[in-house]
Scaffold this motif. Structure first.
Motif, PDB file in Angstrom:
ATOM      1  N   SER A   1       0.827  -1.202   0.000  1.00  0.00           N
ATOM      2  CA  SER A   1       0.000   0.000   0.000  1.00  0.00           C
ATOM      3  C   SER A   1       0.864   1.256   0.000  1.00  0.00           C
ATOM      4  CB  SER A   1      -0.918   0.024   1.220  1.00  0.00           C
ATOM      5  OG  SER A   1      -1.590   1.271   1.320  1.00  0.00           O
TER       6      SER A   1
ATOM      7  N   ASN B   1       0.148   3.956   1.252  1.00  0.00           N
ATOM      8  CA  ASN B   1      -0.031   4.632   2.532  1.00  0.00           C
ATOM      9  C   ASN B   1       0.729   3.945   3.668  1.00  0.00           C
ATOM     10  OD1 ASN B   1      -1.647   6.606   1.418  1.00  0.00           O
ATOM     11  ND2 ASN B   1      -3.548   5.518   1.828  1.00  0.00           N
TER      12      ASN B   1
ATOM     13  N   ASP C   1      -5.891   0.922   1.523  1.00  0.00           N
ATOM     14  CA  ASP C   1      -5.326   2.268   1.385  1.00  0.00           C
ATOM     15  C   ASP C   1      -6.080   3.257   2.268  1.00  0.00           C
ATOM     16  OD1 ASP C   1      -3.559   1.297  -0.472  1.00  0.00           O
ATOM     17  OD2 ASP C   1      -4.675   2.039  -2.219  1.00  0.00           O
ATOM     18  N   TYR C   2      -7.399   3.137   2.272  1.00  0.00           N
ATOM     19  CA  TYR C   2      -8.198   4.072   3.061  1.00  0.00           C
ATOM     20  C   TYR C   2      -7.929   3.905   4.557  1.00  0.00           C
ATOM     21  CZ  TYR C   2     -12.004   6.292   5.475  1.00  0.00           C
ATOM     22  OH  TYR C   2     -12.718   7.064   6.355  1.00  0.00           O
TER      23      TYR C   2
ATOM     24  N   SER D   1      -4.913   5.619   5.534  1.00  0.00           N
ATOM     25  CA  SER D   1      -4.837   7.033   5.167  1.00  0.00           C
ATOM     26  C   SER D   1      -4.910   7.919   6.401  1.00  0.00           C
ATOM     27  CB  SER D   1      -5.984   7.403   4.220  1.00  0.00           C
ATOM     28  OG  SER D   1      -7.227   7.403   4.913  1.00  0.00           O
ATOM     29  N   GLU D   2      -4.461   9.155   6.266  1.00  0.00           N
ATOM     30  CA  GLU D   2      -4.495  10.084   7.400  1.00  0.00           C
ATOM     31  C   GLU D   2      -5.921  10.359   7.848  1.00  0.00           C
ATOM     32  OE1 GLU D   2      -2.803  14.501   8.662  1.00  0.00           O
ATOM     33  OE2 GLU D   2      -1.956  13.453   6.940  1.00  0.00           O
ATOM     34  N   ASP D   3      -6.861  10.440   6.891  1.00  0.00           N
ATOM     35  CA  ASP D   3      -8.265  10.672   7.240  1.00  0.00           C
ATOM     36  C   ASP D   3      -8.795   9.545   8.116  1.00  0.00           C
ATOM     37  OD1 ASP D   3      -8.352  13.036   5.860  1.00  0.00           O
ATOM     38  OD2 ASP D   3      -9.358  12.219   4.092  1.00  0.00           O
TER      39      ASP D   3
END
Length: 340
Positions: A117, A119, A278-279, A282-284
């Motif tokens: 990934s 991320n 990936d999500y 992720s930072e979010d």
């Protein structure tokens, strides 16, 4: 003649338009399908509400990907996967449960998709398992919690659970259902300071069981239980919501609960499943984990309210070889002690 030329021109325009629309529907700028909807089946033992909330946010970024969540306890997820495999094929595309030994077994059988990934580029290597076959996406620990309205002497040690003043008012999750409880059982039993005598002492102090950690957090907050062994984020959330709950990081160390997420090799929607990975990294999503009370794997995001910094946490050693070699014996001996 003009009429024929006009018809030819219109045909060419129509053909070009259809080709352009077809290309636009089949792939967007990220290489993701933007036409027909795709469903990714996720089997998990994680909190339904919290996973559901995260997947709702994921869908905002990827509107054509539906994540279908099947949620139950870790042991029941494993049983479902094994039953499906025996019946001819696993239906899940992704697995996210609190049993790293089971993930290791899947990997040994080449049943997991390796994925690097983007991320995970700066992720601690401890959170990337077997070259990206599965990932840790946030951190969970098993700790102690007690109700401050009923307990005057603070808890400090795992041994405090069998204090006389707590008799009949202590509880843990059932390791035959909860992956966190199963790993806690294995960690304590493999530690010579505790071994099986620890669970005998808990039994003699009238230990109670709940199917999962959610009930433990709720009942220690209400005072039905005076002290419990529970995952840290649930106890911390109860505390932060104003309940009379104190979270204890035991002197002997907290028990880390790996909860990996991975993609099954036989999935037909592996590319879409990779977007889910990936999500989650992720930072979010890491910020959302923090809002939900978890300690993120991304150190730049920080930690939730009333959580210690990661470098302050003492962790009791987890012997995965012991878990693998004694998986069935642990269940049998536990059942013998508690007549489960």
């Amino acid at each position: 003649m003009r009429k024929n030329n006009y018809l030819i021109l219109m045909f060419i325009i129509l053909l070009v338009t259809l080709i352009a629309c077809s290309n636009g529907e089949s792939e967007n700028a990220e290489g993701e399908s933007s036409g027909e909807e795709v469903t990714v089946k996720l089997y998990t033992s994680e909190s339904q509400d919290q996973v559901g909330a995260m997947m709702n946010e994921f869908k905002k970024e990827h509107p054509n990907i539906n994540v279908d969540i099947f949620r139950t306890g870790t042991e029941e997820v494993i049983a479902k996967l094994e039953a499906e495999r025996s019946a001819g094929g696993i239906e899940a595309d992704m697995v996210w449960i609190a049993d790293i030994d089971f993930f290791n077994s899947l990997d040994e059988e080449d049943m997991l998709e390796e994925y690097d990934s983007p991320n995970a580029e700066n992720l601690n290597e401890d959170f990337i398992y077997n070259g990206g076959k599965y990932y840790e996406v946030r951190q969970i620990f098993n700790v102690l919690a007690y109700n401050t309205a009923h307990v005057t002497e603070p808890l400090e040690s795992w041994h405090d659970l069998y204090r006389d003043d707590l008799e009949g008012r202590i509880a843990v999750a059932n390791p035959n259902y909860s992956g966190a409880a199963s790993l806690t059982l294995a960690t304590l039993v493999s530690n010579e300071e505790f071994d099986w005598d620890y669970y005998v002492s808990l039994r003699d102090n009238s230990l109670k069981f709940e199917q999962g950690n959610g009930a433990l957090a709720s009942k220690v907050a209400s005072g039905e239980y005076h002290a419990v062994s529970v995952v840290d984020f649930m106890a911390r959330n109860a505390q932060n919501e104003g309940s009379p709950v104190e979270v204890v990081w035991p002197d002997e160390g907290a028990i880390i609960i790996p909860t990996p997420v991975g993609i099954l090799e036989d999935s037909d929607v592996k590319e879409e499943a990779k977007l889910v990975i990936d999500y989650l990294l992720s930072e979010d999503a890491q910020n959302m984990f923090k809002e939900q009370g978890y300690i993120p794997v991304n150190p730049d995001v920080g930690v939730p309210e009333n959580a210690p910094s990661v470098d302050e946490i003492d962790i009791m050693p987890l012997d995965l070889d012991f878990v693998k070699e004694n998986r069935e014996e642990l269940k049998t001996e536990f059942s013998n002690i508690f007549n489960e």
